[in-house]
Write a protein that holds these residues in place. Structure first.
Motif, PDB file in Angstrom:
ATOM      1  N   LEU A 174      31.816 103.166   4.325  1.00  0.00           N
ATOM      2  CA  LEU A 174      32.625 104.337   4.632  1.00  0.00           C
ATOM      3  C   LEU A 174      32.684 104.570   6.141  1.00  0.00           C
ATOM      4  CD1 LEU A 174      30.915 106.585   1.935  1.00  0.00           C
ATOM      5  CD2 LEU A 174      33.073 105.334   1.697  1.00  0.00           C
ATOM      6  N   PRO A 175      33.779 105.172   6.632  1.00  0.00           N
ATOM      7  CA  PRO A 175      33.837 105.495   8.060  1.00  0.00           C
ATOM      8  C   PRO A 175      32.864 106.636   8.386  1.00  0.00           C
ATOM      9  CG  PRO A 175      35.854 106.198   6.939  1.00  0.00           C
ATOM     10  CD  PRO A 175      35.010 105.493   5.925  1.00  0.00           C
ATOM     11  N   ILE A 176      32.141 106.488   9.506  1.00  0.00           N
ATOM     12  CA  ILE A 176      31.170 107.495   9.936  1.00  0.00           C
ATOM     13  C   ILE A 176      31.836 108.409  10.961  1.00  0.00           C
ATOM     14  CG2 ILE A 176      28.974 107.870  11.135  1.00  0.00           C
ATOM     15  CD1 ILE A 176      28.055 105.145   9.986  1.00  0.00           C
ATOM     16  N   LEU A 177      31.773 109.721  10.712  1.00  0.00           N
ATOM     17  CA  LEU A 177      32.321 110.700  11.657  1.00  0.00           C
ATOM     18  C   LEU A 177      31.460 110.716  12.911  1.00  0.00           C
ATOM     19  CD1 LEU A 177      32.913 113.736   9.249  1.00  0.00           C
ATOM     20  CD2 LEU A 177      34.510 111.897   9.838  1.00  0.00           C
ATOM     21  N   GLU A 178      32.095 110.886  14.064  1.00  0.00           N
ATOM     22  CA  GLU A 178      31.371 110.948  15.325  1.00  0.00           C
ATOM     23  C   GLU A 178      31.673 112.251  16.042  1.00  0.00           C
ATOM     24  OE1 GLU A 178      32.148 107.479  17.714  1.00  0.00           O
ATOM     25  OE2 GLU A 178      31.335 106.119  16.193  1.00  0.00           O
ATOM     26  N   ALA A 179      30.654 112.763  16.755  1.00  0.00           N
ATOM     27  CA  ALA A 179      30.821 113.959  17.578  1.00  0.00           C
ATOM     28  C   ALA A 179      31.951 113.683  18.572  1.00  0.00           C
ATOM     29  CB  ALA A 179      29.529 114.272  18.307  1.00  0.00           C
ATOM     30  N   PRO A 180      32.809 114.637  18.805  1.00  0.00           N
ATOM     31  CA  PRO A 180      32.747 116.057  18.469  1.00  0.00           C
ATOM     32  C   PRO A 180      33.527 116.453  17.208  1.00  0.00           C
ATOM     33  CG  PRO A 180      34.432 115.742  20.122  1.00  0.00           C
ATOM     34  CD  PRO A 180      33.872 114.368  19.800  1.00  0.00           C
ATOM     35  N   GLU A 204      15.020 110.303  19.210  1.00  0.00           N
ATOM     36  CA  GLU A 204      16.002 110.242  18.137  1.00  0.00           C
ATOM     37  C   GLU A 204      17.358 109.747  18.609  1.00  0.00           C
ATOM     38  OE1 GLU A 204      16.307 113.730  15.652  1.00  0.00           O
ATOM     39  OE2 GLU A 204      14.143 114.116  15.796  1.00  0.00           O
ATOM     40  N   GLY A 205      18.043 109.112  17.681  1.00  0.00           N
ATOM     41  CA  GLY A 205      19.426 108.714  17.852  1.00  0.00           C
ATOM     42  C   GLY A 205      20.166 109.129  16.598  1.00  0.00           C
ATOM     43  N   CYS A 206      21.465 108.914  16.558  1.00  0.00           N
ATOM     44  CA  CYS A 206      22.250 109.352  15.410  1.00  0.00           C
ATOM     45  C   CYS A 206      23.513 108.504  15.306  1.00  0.00           C
ATOM     46  CB  CYS A 206      22.618 110.821  15.580  1.00  0.00           C
ATOM     47  SG  CYS A 206      23.573 111.510  14.228  1.00  0.00           S
ATOM     48  N   PRO A 252      26.738 107.894  18.661  1.00  0.00           N
ATOM     49  CA  PRO A 252      26.324 106.509  18.888  1.00  0.00           C
ATOM     50  C   PRO A 252      25.801 106.216  20.293  1.00  0.00           C
ATOM     51  CG  PRO A 252      28.701 106.652  18.546  1.00  0.00           C
ATOM     52  CD  PRO A 252      28.150 108.010  18.320  1.00  0.00           C
ATOM     53  N   GLU A 253      24.772 105.370  20.296  1.00  0.00           N
ATOM     54  CA  GLU A 253      24.181 104.833  21.524  1.00  0.00           C
ATOM     55  C   GLU A 253      23.577 105.885  22.443  1.00  0.00           C
ATOM     56  OE1 GLU A 253      26.452 101.649  23.400  1.00  0.00           O
ATOM     57  OE2 GLU A 253      27.712 101.592  21.600  1.00  0.00           O
ATOM     58  N   GLN A 254      23.278 107.066  21.909  1.00  0.00           N
ATOM     59  CA  GLN A 254      22.658 108.136  22.696  1.00  0.00           C
ATOM     60  C   GLN A 254      21.318 108.486  22.049  1.00  0.00           C
ATOM     61  OE1 GLN A 254      24.318 108.936  25.579  1.00  0.00           O
ATOM     62  NE2 GLN A 254      25.645 107.319  24.784  1.00  0.00           N
ATOM     63  N   LEU A 306      28.577 109.930  26.115  1.00  0.00           N
ATOM     64  CA  LEU A 306      29.248 109.483  24.894  1.00  0.00           C
ATOM     65  C   LEU A 306      30.762 109.428  25.109  1.00  0.00           C
ATOM     66  CD1 LEU A 306      29.140 108.698  21.896  1.00  0.00           C
ATOM     67  CD2 LEU A 306      29.175 111.135  21.338  1.00  0.00           C
ATOM     68  N   ALA A 307      31.330 110.452  25.726  1.00  0.00           N
ATOM     69  CA  ALA A 307      32.774 110.486  25.989  1.00  0.00           C
ATOM     70  C   ALA A 307      33.171 109.340  26.917  1.00  0.00           C
ATOM     71  CB  ALA A 307      33.169 111.837  26.587  1.00  0.00           C
ATOM     72  N   LYS A 308      32.344 109.071  27.919  1.00  0.00           N
ATOM     73  CA  LYS A 308      32.621 107.984  28.861  1.00  0.00           C
ATOM     74  C   LYS A 308      32.579 106.634  28.140  1.00  0.00           C
ATOM     75  CE  LYS A 308      31.196 106.432  33.443  1.00  0.00           C
ATOM     76  NZ  LYS A 308      30.240 106.631  34.541  1.00  0.00           N
ATOM     77  N   LEU A 309      31.601 106.454  27.247  1.00  0.00           N
ATOM     78  CA  LEU A 309      31.511 105.223  26.455  1.00  0.00           C
ATOM     79  C   LEU A 309      32.764 105.034  25.612  1.00  0.00           C
ATOM     80  CD1 LEU A 309      27.857 105.023  25.062  1.00  0.00           C
ATOM     81  CD2 LEU A 309      29.096 103.210  26.216  1.00  0.00           C
ATOM     82  N   ARG A 310      33.212 106.108  24.980  1.00  0.00           N
ATOM     83  CA  ARG A 310      34.409 106.061  24.145  1.00  0.00           C
ATOM     84  C   ARG A 310      35.636 105.684  24.970  1.00  0.00           C
ATOM     85  NH1 ARG A 310      33.149 110.869  21.164  1.00  0.00           N
ATOM     86  NH2 ARG A 310      32.098 110.067  19.361  1.00  0.00           N
ATOM     87  N   LYS A 311      35.741 106.295  26.127  1.00  0.00           N
ATOM     88  CA  LYS A 311      36.870 106.022  27.011  1.00  0.00           C
ATOM     89  C   LYS A 311      36.883 104.551  27.420  1.00  0.00           C
ATOM     90  CE  LYS A 311      39.088 108.903  30.411  1.00  0.00           C
ATOM     91  NZ  LYS A 311      38.894 109.884  31.459  1.00  0.00           N
ATOM     92  N   GLY A 312      35.690 104.024  27.746  1.00  0.00           N
ATOM     93  CA  GLY A 312      35.555 102.616  28.118  1.00  0.00           C
ATOM     94  C   GLY A 312      35.901 101.696  26.972  1.00  0.00           C
TER      95      GLY A 312
END
Length: 181
Positions: free
Chosen positions: A4-10, A101-103, A107-109, A171-177
């Motif tokens: 299943l697709p995993i929802l990501e923040a935000p 902790e991570g989640c 991701p990756e945080q 996280l936002a920067k990772l997504r943008k990249g």
């Protein structure tokens, strides 16, 4: 079973409070099987139903610890899935444990979070059997982390505003990249 697709923040759905489950039936078991397959694929050690867009009080955990005496590599990890339906914490120790902790929804945080070192919890398992147990160690941390999801809480909510904002910016920067690549 399905991944299943995993929802990501935000994603706002991660802030929903999950509803109690009326009964453990084949549909719920199918959801738990799919959640487990999704968690293993990600890979992770815990997943709450809300993380796959289902607002039910259900979570799965598998610490996947290495086989006794074996080197800690994925091929040597023993799968012991645990299923928690309508989990509740009925007691928690004053003593705290800190875990990095991570989640899967952040991701990756990673960040250190303090939680009660020991808890007592009740829940129904995969077959609807009731449990009431005292839990400690990584399982206690993981169960508390996943139960937070059922209340619309992410691990970053346990951090100072400064740390949380820094982590979410990363996280936002990772997504943008990732989108640019």
């Amino acid at each position: 079973m399905a991944i299943l697709p995993i929802l990501e923040a935000p994603d706002a759905r991660l802030r929903q409070i999950s509803e109690p489950v009326e009964r453990v039936d084949d549909d719920l078991r199918r959801l738990m099987d799919d959640m487990l397959e999704t968690m293993y694929d990600a890979p992770g050690i815990g997943l709450a139903a809300i993380q796959v867009g289902v607002a039910k009080r259900v979570l799965v955990i598998d610490l996947q610890e290495p086989a006794e005496g074996a080197e800690d590599v994925p091929a040597n990890r023993v799968k012991k899935p645990l299923y928690f339906v309508n989990p509740e914490i009925t007691w928690e120790s004053e003593e705290l444990a800190t875990y990095n902790e991570g989640c899967l929804s952040v991701p990756e945080q990673y960040a250190d979070v303090d939680r009660p070192a020991r808890i007592r919890a009740t829940w129904l398992d995969y077959d609807g059997k009731a449990h009431d147990e005292e839990i400690d160690g990584l399982l206690a941390t993981c169960l508390q982390h996943e139960m937070d999801h059922l209340e619309g809480i992410l691990f970053v909510d346990h951090l100072s505003k400064l740390k949380r904002d820094m982590l979410l910016k990363k996280l936002a920067k990772l997504r943008k990249g990732a989108k640019a690549a």
